[in-house]
Design a protein around this motif. Sequence first.
Motif, PDB file in Angstrom:
ATOM      1  N   VAL A   1       0.839  -1.194   0.000  1.00 27.42           N
ATOM      2  CA  VAL A   1       0.000   0.000   0.000  1.00 27.42           C
ATOM      3  C   VAL A   1       0.876   1.247   0.000  1.00 27.42           C
ATOM      4  CG1 VAL A   1      -1.717   1.310   1.288  1.00 27.42           C
ATOM      5  CG2 VAL A   1      -1.912  -1.175   1.125  1.00 27.42           C
ATOM      6  N   TRP A   2       1.981   1.215   0.720  1.00 32.37           N
ATOM      7  CA  TRP A   2       2.883   2.361   0.743  1.00 32.37           C
ATOM      8  C   TRP A   2       3.373   2.682  -0.666  1.00 32.37           C
ATOM      9  CZ3 TRP A   2       8.143   1.989  -0.636  1.00 32.37           C
ATOM     10  CH2 TRP A   2       8.856   3.189  -0.537  1.00 32.37           C
ATOM     11  N   ALA A   3       3.832   1.685  -1.412  1.00 31.06           N
ATOM     12  CA  ALA A   3       4.330   1.932  -2.766  1.00 31.06           C
ATOM     13  C   ALA A   3       3.229   2.481  -3.659  1.00 31.06           C
ATOM     14  CB  ALA A   3       4.890   0.632  -3.357  1.00 31.06           C
ATOM     15  N   GLU A   4       2.014   1.992  -3.490  1.00 33.94           N
ATOM     16  CA  GLU A   4       0.910   2.438  -4.336  1.00 33.94           C
ATOM     17  C   GLU A   4       0.470   3.849  -3.982  1.00 33.94           C
ATOM     18  OE1 GLU A   4      -3.254   0.507  -5.802  1.00 33.94           O
ATOM     19  OE2 GLU A   4      -3.006   0.694  -3.648  1.00 33.94           O
ATOM     20  N   VAL A   5       0.234   4.112  -2.703  1.00 34.28           N
ATOM     21  CA  VAL A   5      -0.347   5.391  -2.285  1.00 34.28           C
ATOM     22  C   VAL A   5       0.661   6.524  -2.387  1.00 34.28           C
ATOM     23  CG1 VAL A   5      -1.304   6.664  -0.318  1.00 34.28           C
ATOM     24  CG2 VAL A   5      -2.068   4.319  -0.807  1.00 34.28           C
ATOM     25  N   VAL A   6       1.872   6.286  -1.930  1.00 30.82           N
ATOM     26  CA  VAL A   6       2.872   7.358  -1.878  1.00 30.82           C
ATOM     27  C   VAL A   6       3.538   7.577  -3.232  1.00 30.82           C
ATOM     28  CG1 VAL A   6       5.033   8.118  -0.802  1.00 30.82           C
ATOM     29  CG2 VAL A   6       3.262   6.992   0.583  1.00 30.82           C
ATOM     30  N   HIS A   7       3.761   6.484  -3.977  1.00 28.15           N
ATOM     31  CA  HIS A   7       4.543   6.608  -5.207  1.00 28.15           C
ATOM     32  C   HIS A   7       3.787   6.185  -6.465  1.00 28.15           C
ATOM     33  CE1 HIS A   7       8.225   7.592  -3.038  1.00 28.15           C
ATOM     34  NE2 HIS A   7       7.966   6.600  -2.210  1.00 28.15           N
ATOM     35  N   GLY A   8       2.560   5.681  -6.333  1.00 29.72           N
ATOM     36  CA  GLY A   8       1.839   5.204  -7.508  1.00 29.72           C
ATOM     37  C   GLY A   8       2.565   4.084  -8.218  1.00 29.72           C
ATOM     38  N   HIS A   9       3.269   3.258  -7.466  1.00 35.65           N
ATOM     39  CA  HIS A   9       4.148   2.234  -8.038  1.00 35.65           C
ATOM     40  C   HIS A   9       3.566   0.843  -7.826  1.00 35.65           C
ATOM     41  CE1 HIS A   9       7.560  -0.657  -7.965  1.00 35.65           C
ATOM     42  NE2 HIS A   9       8.043   0.110  -8.939  1.00 35.65           N
ATOM     43  N   LEU A  10       3.642   0.014  -8.848  1.00 37.94           N
ATOM     44  CA  LEU A  10       3.296  -1.396  -8.733  1.00 37.94           C
ATOM     45  C   LEU A  10       4.314  -2.190  -9.538  1.00 37.94           C
ATOM     46  CD1 LEU A  10       1.524  -3.716  -7.821  1.00 37.94           C
ATOM     47  CD2 LEU A  10       0.006  -3.273  -9.765  1.00 37.94           C
ATOM     48  N   GLY A  11       5.154  -2.911  -8.843  1.00 41.31           N
ATOM     49  CA  GLY A  11       6.189  -3.694  -9.507  1.00 41.31           C
ATOM     50  C   GLY A  11       6.968  -4.498  -8.495  1.00 41.31           C
ATOM     51  N   GLY A  12       7.850  -5.384  -9.001  1.00 37.13           N
ATOM     52  CA  GLY A  12       8.655  -6.227  -8.126  1.00 37.13           C
ATOM     53  C   GLY A  12       8.000  -7.576  -7.896  1.00 37.13           C
TER      54      GLY A  12
END
Length: 761
Positions: free
Chosen positions: A614-625
């Motif tokens: 959730v941190w990667a999605e909410v703060v950075h708009g990131h989905l990967g790894g």
Amino acid sequence: MDVPVIDSTAHAAATPDLPQPYLELGLSADEYARIREILGRRPTEAELAMYSVMWSEHCSYKSSKRHLAYFGETATPKMQEKMLAGIGENAGVVDIGEGWAVTFKVESHNHPSYVEPYQGAATGVGGIVRDILAMGARPLAVADPLRFGPADAPDTRRVLPGVVAGIGGYGNCLGLPNIGGEVVFHPSYAGNPLVNALCVGAMRVEDLHLAHASGTGNKIILFGARTGLDGIGGVSVLASDTFSGDETSAGRKKLPSVQVGDPFTEKVLIECCLELFAKKLVVGIQDLGGAGLSCATSELAAAGDGGMSVDLDRVPLRAEGMTAAEILASESQERMCAVVRPSDVDEFMAVCAKWDVLATEIGEVTDGDRLVISWHGETVVDVPPRTVAHQGPVYDRPVVRPDFQDRLQASTSRDLPRPGTPEELRETLLRLVSSPNLASKEWVTSQYDRYVRGNTVLAQPSDAGMIRIDEETGRGVAVSTDCNSRFVYLDPYEGTRLALAEAYRNVATGGATPVAVTNCLNFGAPTDPGVMWQFERAVHGLADGCAELGIPVTGGNVSFFNQTGDTAILPTPVVGVLGVIDDVRRRIPTGIGAEAGETLLLLGETRDELDGSVWAEVVHGHLGGRPPKVDLARERLLAEILVAGSRDGMLSAAHDLADGGLAQALVEAVLVGDCGARVLLDPDMDPFVQLFSESAGRVLVAVPRTEELRFTEMCTARGLPWRKTGVVDPESGALEIQGVATFGLDELRTAWESTLPALFD
């Protein structure tokens, strides 16, 4: 009124070249040719309607059947020894001891809920309840895993309130508590929300009923609501097709395909059925859901030991001028079809009359092997029933790992800027707690009656819902549904195992022993080889995971074509787990606060696992790894320790760690319990990782001081890592994370509870 032309079997045989709209009904040219081969002629209009709905993706599982066989291939006899009914029945049934059996299942009503949110969601609840009822059980509770587009999107504001109102309106009227589920937001669901519905019911073992029509001369009785034009094409037009994106615009509404529900009719139908079961008046029974009479008649006949004859002129209608095809394809709600011995018909009808339930004898079991249906004095259907119900096409779709998968997994979160100072950590925690996916769902769940009938023991925001089924012994069951679709997107195999692990853990966190699994596999179009790769890997992940945990898959649902145009949803295999608890008085609540000075322990290991978080999605708009690693042997051990802690009174609260990690678990534990706590992080580990990692296999527990040594010694002896991470402090009115920040409970409550009301009120 014009009398419609009768398309009899004789006329069909005499007009082999008459054009038929099989493509418009969702059949391919090869499938149409196969139907002609089976019948030795072209089908009648009514037969074409039956085959089209029964051979649809939704009913026939034609693209998934080969893959679903893996559940049977991996199930051991030990896993199935408590199963009384499994895959292929209306719902799975499990023997839970003391003469009790529990049945549960989850299904989808996704596309109807986008077109007409209220009725789509309401009839999804009604349909799954009748599946449970058809097994001979009293429905006891429902749960609804829901997924929508971005929370602030205009169309989400159209769809979500209607869906929630439909679920609450139907379930509340039935008097069924809504005890669980999920509400998740992601852009991939913007044009294709997921509205899944679960129901759980209980019965005595000897009361199990199955869908089969046996006994030559036994009568076929249709009872419940009248048959209308609503729902026609629901399984072929809606559930087995993709959306173009403008289904709700003027001139393109598919509303005739959406069923219209009446919960008050269903409520008396439930009580009527239960009395019929109690009086042993039913030989076989089938609800009328997807594909309506086409499904009920063909499946009952196919599972029986003979044929069946049906007269459509006897079917009570609520619309004038309906054709035979429309009567057979209608998905009007609140209807059941029963097989009854001739000697029991009068008493059967008397029970229906007592409950003011319309009941009509429409046919009988024959000594042949055909399903023969007449209308207006002509035979309009004459088919081998198994070819309709069970022998549809089976496709071996291409399965190809998408080209983007390597790039997706290579794009990890390692290089994303992380908060380091106490101020940054404080801001991050509040930002995540108030994000739509982590914020309180009370705005949704408050519209459901969670405690009707007085047997609800745990409900949202607890990790699992729990209900008492036996008032004398306190025996109960727990259910949880879970799926982190971000993890499944990153790795469908491991992501599905993580979904299973979380649902399994949630049930154990309440003190129940996990015993069985159901599923609702929501994916994009099966014609996309990449989607089929996701699907295959997810099925294998779930089946292998269940084999490792030693619990069976009892049934479920496949929902394909969940995409808008060429854009598929994130793969979303929702996993439901059923657990059993001997005495619900030993349940473990979610909120802390029983006694000052109680110890907070973190069970399990925390690793630097932030990909897909959730941190990667909410703060950075990131989905990967890659998603977190899951150790199912450790999950099983963790569950055993939680159940032992519950049984022996060693735990006063427990909350699993999932989305949002330890930070979210702490916030929810203190707010649900309305009690402060002091938390001490490990000085040898990055505070950010400790607070926001989403490593699996972790639970936060509160242990009375008198039980701390006994509990920790048990964990150590059995090899479960644990760490003392804080104490309960009811007087402080705050969550103090030492070295990071202090959060007043009022501050946290405002952040956690205000998001959804601000968006949807």
